[in-house]
Scaffold this motif. Structure first.
Motif, PDB file in Angstrom:
ATOM      1  N   SER A  12       0.845  -1.186   0.000  1.00  0.00           N
ATOM      2  CA  SER A  12       0.000   0.000   0.000  1.00  0.00           C
ATOM      3  C   SER A  12       0.886   1.245   0.000  1.00  0.00           C
ATOM      4  O   SER A  12       2.101   1.153   0.213  1.00  0.00           O
ATOM      5  N   TYR A  13       0.277   2.391  -0.246  1.00  0.00           N
ATOM      6  CA  TYR A  13       1.042   3.623  -0.464  1.00  0.00           C
ATOM      7  C   TYR A  13       1.843   4.056   0.746  1.00  0.00           C
ATOM      8  O   TYR A  13       2.958   4.529   0.629  1.00  0.00           O
ATOM      9  N   GLY A  14       1.238   3.927   1.952  1.00  0.00           N
ATOM     10  CA  GLY A  14       1.903   4.406   3.166  1.00  0.00           C
ATOM     11  C   GLY A  14       1.540   5.847   3.441  1.00  0.00           C
ATOM     12  O   GLY A  14       1.188   6.604   2.535  1.00  0.00           O
ATOM     13  N   ALA A 182     -10.347   8.536 -10.417  1.00  0.00           N
ATOM     14  CA  ALA A 182      -9.125   7.859  -9.965  1.00  0.00           C
ATOM     15  C   ALA A 182      -8.001   8.880  -9.962  1.00  0.00           C
ATOM     16  O   ALA A 182      -8.123   9.963 -10.558  1.00  0.00           O
ATOM     17  N   HIS A 183      -6.907   8.533  -9.307  1.00  0.00           N
ATOM     18  CA  HIS A 183      -5.735   9.398  -9.244  1.00  0.00           C
ATOM     19  C   HIS A 183      -5.180   9.614 -10.647  1.00  0.00           C
ATOM     20  O   HIS A 183      -4.951   8.650 -11.380  1.00  0.00           O
ATOM     21  N   SER A 184      -4.982  10.856 -11.006  1.00  0.00           N
ATOM     22  CA  SER A 184      -4.368  11.148 -12.300  1.00  0.00           C
ATOM     23  C   SER A 184      -2.914  10.667 -12.313  1.00  0.00           C
ATOM     24  O   SER A 184      -2.307  10.460 -11.267  1.00  0.00           O
ATOM     25  N   LEU A 262      -6.119  10.834   2.304  1.00  0.00           N
ATOM     26  CA  LEU A 262      -6.034  12.227   1.859  1.00  0.00           C
ATOM     27  C   LEU A 262      -6.823  12.536   0.580  1.00  0.00           C
ATOM     28  O   LEU A 262      -7.543  13.523   0.516  1.00  0.00           O
ATOM     29  N   GLU A 263      -6.674  11.688  -0.434  1.00  0.00           N
ATOM     30  CA  GLU A 263      -7.313  11.972  -1.727  1.00  0.00           C
ATOM     31  C   GLU A 263      -8.837  11.901  -1.654  1.00  0.00           C
ATOM     32  O   GLU A 263      -9.526  12.480  -2.487  1.00  0.00           O
ATOM     33  N   VAL A 264      -9.342  11.147  -0.688  1.00  0.00           N
ATOM     34  CA  VAL A 264     -10.791  11.042  -0.519  1.00  0.00           C
ATOM     35  C   VAL A 264     -11.268  12.075   0.509  1.00  0.00           C
ATOM     36  O   VAL A 264     -12.174  12.871   0.244  1.00  0.00           O
TER      37      VAL A 264
HETATM   38 FE   FE2 Z   1      -0.148   9.656  -4.634  1.00  0.00          FE
END
Ligand code: FE2
Ligand code: HT9
Length: 314
Positions: A12-14, A182-184, A262-264
């Motif tokens: 996962s991203y962390g 989705a994440h660009s 964060l992104e959500v």
């Molecule tokens: Fe990212």
């Protein structure tokens, strides 16, 4: 008789451990280049707005890893699956996870990323790092590369879209524009024929079909602030454009993410919501998968199949 033990590297991203850890984390994302004070301030402020003393992605990843291990053990009691974390930009790093498996005497393992869609830059990056470490240490590893059309994943997402649609007034639901997001990534991935955009569109289409949506589109979110172009259109621009066309009910469905982070919690719940208020738009978003049993079963299913494939071919 002792059971055969199979390692599962869950990647996962962390996320940082604390606000003090944001600089080191950001420096790692930037491949060792520290952020400018302005960049650091901007990212810290975004975390401050969502964390309230803890970083949700850390807790969510911990729970997903535990949930996957429990599901694998329940579904396959004849062997013993042991899950390890490997994070892209925080400890325990991907390489640490591989090393921990070897230290524990694991000799066969499957790797999986907590992101359903393959791209060279994201999933490909995790896999490359794990593979290199596994080869160095002589661990036999195989990898799940994608699971974006798994029926249980689609079941879980379908329930979420339907539930979020029910937050709009009954007679207004067919006026809601659903935007899958989705994440660009940098646009240069298109030249490399990266499957990421097509896989995201495939998940979107499958969901639209299941829910019976006719009023939907896809949009990119959270693009980086760099000189190179990123995939668009960005969801904030989409919101402005469709408002001008008369759309004032929008449902964002972030299918590229599996967890609250964060992104959500910032990019959608704070940033996009602020724009929605400014535009006079009723904006909702679908709930994140987090530890939904259907998501855990999706992961368990693809991990088990990959292990079987690898065991046969060995
Ligand atoms: Fe990212
Ligand atoms: C495809 C993709 C996913 C989804 C797949 C996956 O999950 O892997 C994802 C997830 C995430 N991205 C995250 C955080 C960040 N990503 C950044 C920067 C970047 N992301 C990129 C791509 C992706 N990112 C890229 C190409 C960059 C540019 C730098 C680089 O080339 O690597 C930056 C730097 C500042 C900024 O640009 O905002 C931050 C803080 C968090 C954790 C959130 C939390 O802690 O709650 C998560 C789950």
């Amino acid at each position: 008789m002792t059971k055969r033990r199979i390692g599962v590297l869950v990647m996962s991203y962390g996320t940082p451990e604390s606000l003090d850890g944001v600089e080191a984390y950001y420096t790692h994302i930037r491949r060792g280049h520290p952020p400018t004070p302005e960049q650091l301030h901007e990212l810290t402020a975004r975390y401050e707005a969502i964390v309230g003393g803890f970083f949700p992605l850390r807790e969510n990843t911990n729970k997903q890893v535990k949930g996957l291990e429990a599901t694998l053990r329940e579904e396959h009691p004849e062997v013993e699956f042991v899950c390890y974390q490997g994070l892209k930009h925080a400890q325990p790093y991907v390489e640490d996870g591989v090393e921990n498996m070897v230290k524990d005497g694991i000799t066969e393992a499957v790797g999986i990323v907590l992101a359903p869609h393959y791209s060279t830059m994201s999933v490909g990056g995790y896999v490359k790092r794990a593979k290199e470490k596994a080869e160095e240490l002589g661990l036999h590893m195989s990898f799940v590369l994608e699971y974006h059309l798994h029926p249980k994943l689609l079941d879980a997402l379908q329930v979420r879209v339907e539930k979020a649609l029910s937050k709009f007034a009954e007679g207004e639901r067919d006026q809601v524009r659903v935007i899958f997001t989705a994440h660009s990534l940098p646009e240069k991935i298109l030249e490399m024929k990266d499957p990421y955009p097509d896989q995201l569109l495939a998940t979107s289409k499958a969901l639209a079909e299941r829910v019976g949506l006719t009023n939907w589109q896809f949009g990119w979110q959270s693009a980086g602030q760099t000189a190179m172009p990123w995939l668009g259109p960005d969801i904030l621009d989409v919101m402005r454009t469709i408002k001008e066309e008369g759309v004032d009910k929008i449902l964002l469905c972030p299918i590229g993410f599996v967890s609250d982070h964060l992104e959500v919690l910032y990019d959608i719940d704070i940033e996009a919501q602020a724009l929605a208020r400014e535009l006079g738009v009723h904006l909702e978003r679908t709930a994140s998968l987090n530890t939904d049993p259907l998501y855990m079963e999706t992961l368990s299913d693809v991990v088990y199949k990959k292990w079987q494939e690898a065991a046969v071919s060995k």
